[in-house]
Design an enzyme around this catalytic site. Structure first.
Site, PDB file in Angstrom:
ATOM      1  N   ASP A 139      38.928  40.817  56.830  1.00  0.00           N
ATOM      2  CA  ASP A 139      39.336  41.061  55.555  1.00  0.00           C
ATOM      3  C   ASP A 139      40.562  41.878  55.775  1.00  0.00           C
ATOM      4  O   ASP A 139      40.549  43.061  55.867  1.00  0.00           O
ATOM      5  CB  ASP A 139      38.256  41.588  54.778  1.00  0.00           C
ATOM      6  CG  ASP A 139      38.772  41.543  53.543  1.00  0.00           C
ATOM      7  OD1 ASP A 139      39.895  41.690  53.062  1.00  0.00           O
ATOM      8  OD2 ASP A 139      37.925  41.911  52.405  1.00  0.00           O
TER       9      ASP A 139
ATOM     10  N   TYR B  45      56.803  20.140  44.383  1.00  0.00           N
ATOM     11  CA  TYR B  45      55.343  20.094  44.622  1.00  0.00           C
ATOM     12  C   TYR B  45      54.697  19.938  46.006  1.00  0.00           C
ATOM     13  O   TYR B  45      53.678  20.657  46.227  1.00  0.00           O
ATOM     14  CB  TYR B  45      54.810  18.603  43.843  1.00  0.00           C
ATOM     15  CG  TYR B  45      53.320  18.645  43.759  1.00  0.00           C
ATOM     16  CD1 TYR B  45      52.616  19.415  42.934  1.00  0.00           C
ATOM     17  CD2 TYR B  45      52.518  18.027  44.885  1.00  0.00           C
ATOM     18  CE1 TYR B  45      51.351  19.524  42.681  1.00  0.00           C
ATOM     19  CE2 TYR B  45      51.084  18.080  44.794  1.00  0.00           C
ATOM     20  CZ  TYR B  45      50.466  18.729  43.751  1.00  0.00           C
ATOM     21  OH  TYR B  45      49.245  18.911  43.606  1.00  0.00           O
TER      22      TYR B  45
ATOM     23  N   PHE C  67      29.974  44.378  36.993  1.00  0.00           N
ATOM     24  CA  PHE C  67      30.930  45.472  36.634  1.00  0.00           C
ATOM     25  C   PHE C  67      32.123  45.109  35.949  1.00  0.00           C
ATOM     26  O   PHE C  67      32.549  45.889  35.166  1.00  0.00           O
ATOM     27  CB  PHE C  67      31.390  46.142  38.214  1.00  0.00           C
ATOM     28  CG  PHE C  67      32.161  45.073  39.044  1.00  0.00           C
ATOM     29  CD1 PHE C  67      31.408  44.544  39.813  1.00  0.00           C
ATOM     30  CD2 PHE C  67      33.405  44.892  39.024  1.00  0.00           C
ATOM     31  CE1 PHE C  67      32.005  43.605  40.790  1.00  0.00           C
ATOM     32  CE2 PHE C  67      34.093  44.224  39.901  1.00  0.00           C
ATOM     33  CZ  PHE C  67      33.240  43.477  40.901  1.00  0.00           C
TER      34      PHE C  67
ATOM     35  N   PHE D 219      31.910  43.858  50.284  1.00  0.00           N
ATOM     36  CA  PHE D 219      32.725  43.977  49.249  1.00  0.00           C
ATOM     37  C   PHE D 219      32.196  42.923  48.213  1.00  0.00           C
ATOM     38  O   PHE D 219      31.872  41.908  48.409  1.00  0.00           O
ATOM     39  CB  PHE D 219      34.143  43.598  49.679  1.00  0.00           C
ATOM     40  CG  PHE D 219      35.007  43.751  48.655  1.00  0.00           C
ATOM     41  CD1 PHE D 219      35.279  45.266  48.001  1.00  0.00           C
ATOM     42  CD2 PHE D 219      35.712  42.752  47.772  1.00  0.00           C
ATOM     43  CE1 PHE D 219      36.076  45.366  46.734  1.00  0.00           C
ATOM     44  CE2 PHE D 219      36.551  43.143  46.605  1.00  0.00           C
ATOM     45  CZ  PHE D 219      36.624  44.361  46.129  1.00  0.00           C
ATOM     46  N   THR D 220      32.444  43.376  46.653  1.00  0.00           N
ATOM     47  CA  THR D 220      32.000  42.292  45.593  1.00  0.00           C
ATOM     48  C   THR D 220      32.238  41.051  45.906  1.00  0.00           C
ATOM     49  O   THR D 220      31.251  40.114  45.817  1.00  0.00           O
ATOM     50  CB  THR D 220      32.592  43.067  44.699  1.00  0.00           C
ATOM     51  OG1 THR D 220      33.716  42.990  44.528  1.00  0.00           O
ATOM     52  CG2 THR D 220      32.067  44.383  44.157  1.00  0.00           C
TER      53      THR D 220
ATOM     54  N   LYS E 156      47.442  43.449  47.545  1.00  0.00           N
ATOM     55  CA  LYS E 156      47.349  44.981  48.002  1.00  0.00           C
ATOM     56  C   LYS E 156      48.682  44.932  49.311  1.00  0.00           C
ATOM     57  O   LYS E 156      49.785  45.185  48.748  1.00  0.00           O
ATOM     58  CB  LYS E 156      45.977  45.169  48.866  1.00  0.00           C
ATOM     59  CG  LYS E 156      44.997  45.310  47.594  1.00  0.00           C
ATOM     60  CD  LYS E 156      44.524  44.102  47.178  1.00  0.00           C
ATOM     61  CE  LYS E 156      43.109  44.274  46.517  1.00  0.00           C
ATOM     62  NZ  LYS E 156      42.485  43.058  45.733  1.00  0.00           N
TER      63      LYS E 156
ATOM     64  N   ARG F  66      32.317  52.659  41.303  1.00  0.00           N
ATOM     65  CA  ARG F  66      32.032  51.878  42.603  1.00  0.00           C
ATOM     66  C   ARG F  66      30.721  52.416  43.130  1.00  0.00           C
ATOM     67  O   ARG F  66      30.674  53.191  43.941  1.00  0.00           O
ATOM     68  CB  ARG F  66      33.272  52.074  43.661  1.00  0.00           C
ATOM     69  CG  ARG F  66      34.445  51.676  43.430  1.00  0.00           C
ATOM     70  CD  ARG F  66      34.682  49.730  43.717  1.00  0.00           C
ATOM     71  NE  ARG F  66      34.123  49.155  42.821  1.00  0.00           N
ATOM     72  CZ  ARG F  66      34.674  47.770  42.692  1.00  0.00           C
ATOM     73  NH1 ARG F  66      35.539  47.128  43.407  1.00  0.00           N
ATOM     74  NH2 ARG F  66      33.881  46.862  42.003  1.00  0.00           N
TER      75      ARG F  66
HETATM   76  N1  PM9 Z   1      39.882  44.210  45.498  1.00  0.00           N
HETATM   77  C1  PM9 Z   1      39.905  46.141  44.208  1.00  0.00           C
HETATM   78  O1  PM9 Z   1      40.149  46.528  42.920  1.00  0.00           O
HETATM   79  C2  PM9 Z   1      40.414  43.726  42.835  1.00  0.00           C
HETATM   80  C3  PM9 Z   1      39.110  43.248  42.408  1.00  0.00           C
HETATM   81  S1  PM9 Z   1      37.724  44.308  42.175  1.00  0.00           S
HETATM   82  C4  PM9 Z   1      36.509  43.292  42.398  1.00  0.00           C
HETATM   83  O2  PM9 Z   1      39.622  46.813  44.937  1.00  0.00           O
HETATM   84  C5  PM9 Z   1      38.791  43.485  49.421  1.00  0.00           C
HETATM   85  C6  PM9 Z   1      38.478  44.644  50.405  1.00  0.00           C
HETATM   86  C7  PM9 Z   1      39.368  43.696  48.170  1.00  0.00           C
HETATM   87  C8  PM9 Z   1      39.348  42.756  47.166  1.00  0.00           C
HETATM   88  C9  PM9 Z   1      39.785  42.924  45.895  1.00  0.00           C
HETATM   89  C10 PM9 Z   1      39.181  41.260  47.662  1.00  0.00           C
HETATM   90  C11 PM9 Z   1      39.613  40.376  46.581  1.00  0.00           C
HETATM   91  C12 PM9 Z   1      38.885  41.170  49.056  1.00  0.00           C
HETATM   92  N2  PM9 Z   1      38.648  41.969  49.681  1.00  0.00           N
HETATM   93  O3  PM9 Z   1      41.227  40.324  43.983  1.00  0.00           O
HETATM   94  O4  PM9 Z   1      40.726  37.989  44.902  1.00  0.00           O
HETATM   95  O5  PM9 Z   1      39.469  45.109  47.941  1.00  0.00           O
HETATM   96  O6  PM9 Z   1      42.728  39.008  45.732  1.00  0.00           O
HETATM   97  O7  PM9 Z   1      40.810  39.940  46.540  1.00  0.00           O
HETATM   98  C13 PM9 Z   1      40.163  44.851  44.344  1.00  0.00           C
HETATM   99  P1  PM9 Z   1      41.531  39.272  45.157  1.00  0.00           P
END
Ligand code: PM9
Length: 458
Positions: free
Chosen positions: A215, A72, A449, A124-125, A258, A382
């Site tokens: 980021d 843990y 979306f 970014f979203t 990623k 997008r």
């Molecule tokens: N990106 C993508 O498909 C997955 C979610 S779609 C809303 O591109 C950036 C630049 C990203 C991103 C996720 C995140 C969030 C932050 N910054 O999905 O929470 O492209 O691991 O990361 C998606 P998490």
């Protein structure tokens, strides 16, 4: 030497994929309300929805999963992750989170107070949603070139320093807790930021006591473009470039799904003692102990190993060239795509592809749906749907870029798959005039979306 580098790996495990009939594809997209997020994975032939968490892990990463220390507190895998982030990225502190948005949540909460402004190189979203939830207004300070899909520019992700300065003059530095610098910029087409721009942003921010938060989600792709395009970096390794990039940051949020080559995981990296203390106080509320932050020990081990693999020159060279291969095929056939070709995806320009569909009839959403219906290839909108609504006025945001993203997962598909995708897009382009617009029939209040539903306009 071949123009496009062959896969620098052998395939040891395979996952069969479904072959569907035209009737099955048509029924599936209708059932999904013309939203590719709502399709079932079993109904997809080639899945280019996202490069997030869709990576094929290496044998070395899978071996690491077997030595997960699931204590843990104080898991050995956390210390390995911490050491790896310190060595490869150069940050002092690491707070693991379940994925990138977990880190965005914590960063926004520890830095932002209501009424603040957070500038960034295009929104970014999830990032903007967390900034807004914490009470900030997002301000786009990317260079103008980024909003023109046809303009070729080596570093389209750069910050416009004049726009950044103008915001400081307008609202005052004390209302800007940090600038968010995405490397690369997802919604601009996977476009990189130059080292010179990072250096200049840091200088300007330091002068006004504003922090610089990266980021870092696709930082390795950004480092490769610097290696290729920026004078003086051709003899530097990817690891050396990454180290220099992060020397211009006070902290970073990372979606490990990623460029850390894992299926789940993320972290917040920081240098400041005080901010780190605040982050550890919050992570226990939202994620878990500071030594696991929502992740199993085995996930942290896979991420640590993935970070080391990701800086291998041939890994990243192949990735970028495979995407270029697809992009060049489309360009040769006259299909409008975002230029230059970016780091994680090919972006179709839906405004030019479907000029007869007005933006409030969601051309990119329809283009993604039609591509699936024709070929079983899943992509992602997008454009206006992703941009959402202004929370104050309730109006749609109308982004200049109305795009469909063909996102390439890491180490998953071959060049033959890219051929199939190119053929499908080209076929659709030839009959583009027959494609109608959409109307939205269900809209959730945030990040619409993911779950919105649509019907074709009669
Ligand atoms: N990106 C993508 O498909 C997955 C979610 S779609 C809303 O591109 C950036 C630049 C990203 C991103 C996720 C995140 C969030 C932050 N910054 O999905 O929470 O492209 O691991 O990361 C998606 P998490």
């Amino acid at each position: 030497m071949a123009k496009f580098m062959a896969e620098p790996f052998k395939i040891k495990v395979v996952e069969p994929i479904a072959m569907k009939t035209q009737e099955q594809l048509a029924a599936a997209i209708e059932e999904a309300g013309y939203n590719t997020f709502l399709l079932k994975s079993k109904d997809v032939y080639i899945d280019l929805l996202t490069d997030s968490g869709t990576t094929a892990m290496s044998d070395n990463q899978w071996a690491g999963m077997m030595i997960g220390d699931e204590a843990y507190a104080g898991s050995g895998n956390f210390y390995n992750l911490e050491k790896t982030v310190q060595e490869i990225y150069g940050f002092k502190y690491v707070v693991p989170t379940h994925q990138g948005r977990g880190a965005e949540n914590i960063l926004s909460k520890i830095c932002i107070k209501p009424g603040d402004y957070v500038p960034g190189n295009m929104y970014f979203t999830t990032t903007r949603a967390h900034q807004e939830l914490a009470g900030a207004t997002f301000e786009d300070v990317i260079i103008d070139e980024a909003h023109d899909s046809q303009l070729d520019h080596p570093f389209k992700g750069n910050i416009d320093l004049n726009k950044f300065q103008a915001l400081i003059d307008r609202v005052g530095a004390e209302r800007i807790p940090y600038i968010c610098l995405a490397v690369t910029v997802n919604l601009a087409g996977g476009q990189p930021v130059s080292i010179q721009n990072m250096r200049e942003v840091k200088q300007l921010a330091d002068k006004h006591g504003i922090k610089v938060m990266f980021d870092a989600t696709r930082c390795v792709e950004n480092a490769f473009f610097i290696h290729e395009r920026e004078e003086g970096y051709q003899d530097k390794s990817i690891a050396e470039i990454l180290k220099e990039m992060f020397s211009y940051a006070d902290g970073a949020t990372m979606s490990g799904k990623k460029d850390c080559l894992v299926n789940i995981g993320g972290f917040l990296a920081l240098n400041d003692d005080d901010l780190y203390q605040k982050a550890t106080q919050l992570v226990v509320l939202y994620e878990g102990m500071p030594s696991y932050g929502g992740l199993a020990g085995r996930d942290m081990e896979a991420m640590a190993r993935g970070i080391r693999e990701s800086v291998d020159y041939y890994y990243i060279k192949h990735r970028i060239e495979q995407i270029r291969y697809l992009g060049e095929k489309l360009e040769e056939a006259g299909v409008p795509i975002v230029k230059p070709i970016g780091g994680h995806a090919i972006f179709l320009d839906a405004r030019q592809f479907l000029p007869h569909i007005p933006q409030d009839q969601f051309p990119a959403q329809m283009l993604a749906a039609q591509l699936y219906k024709l070929s079983g290839v899943r992509s992602m909108e997008r454009g206006i749907v992703s941009a959402g609504r202004n929370s104050q006025t309730g109006e749609h945001y109308f982004p200049k870029l109305e795009l469909v993203r063909l996102t390439i997962p890491r180490r998953v598909y071959t060049y033959a798959h890219m051929d199939v995708v190119a053929e499908a897009v080209i076929e659709l382009y030839k009959k583009r005039d027959t494609i109608p617009g959409l109307k939205m029939v269900y809209e959730p209040p945030v990040l619409r979306f993911f779950t919105a539903r649509f019907e074709p306009v009669k």
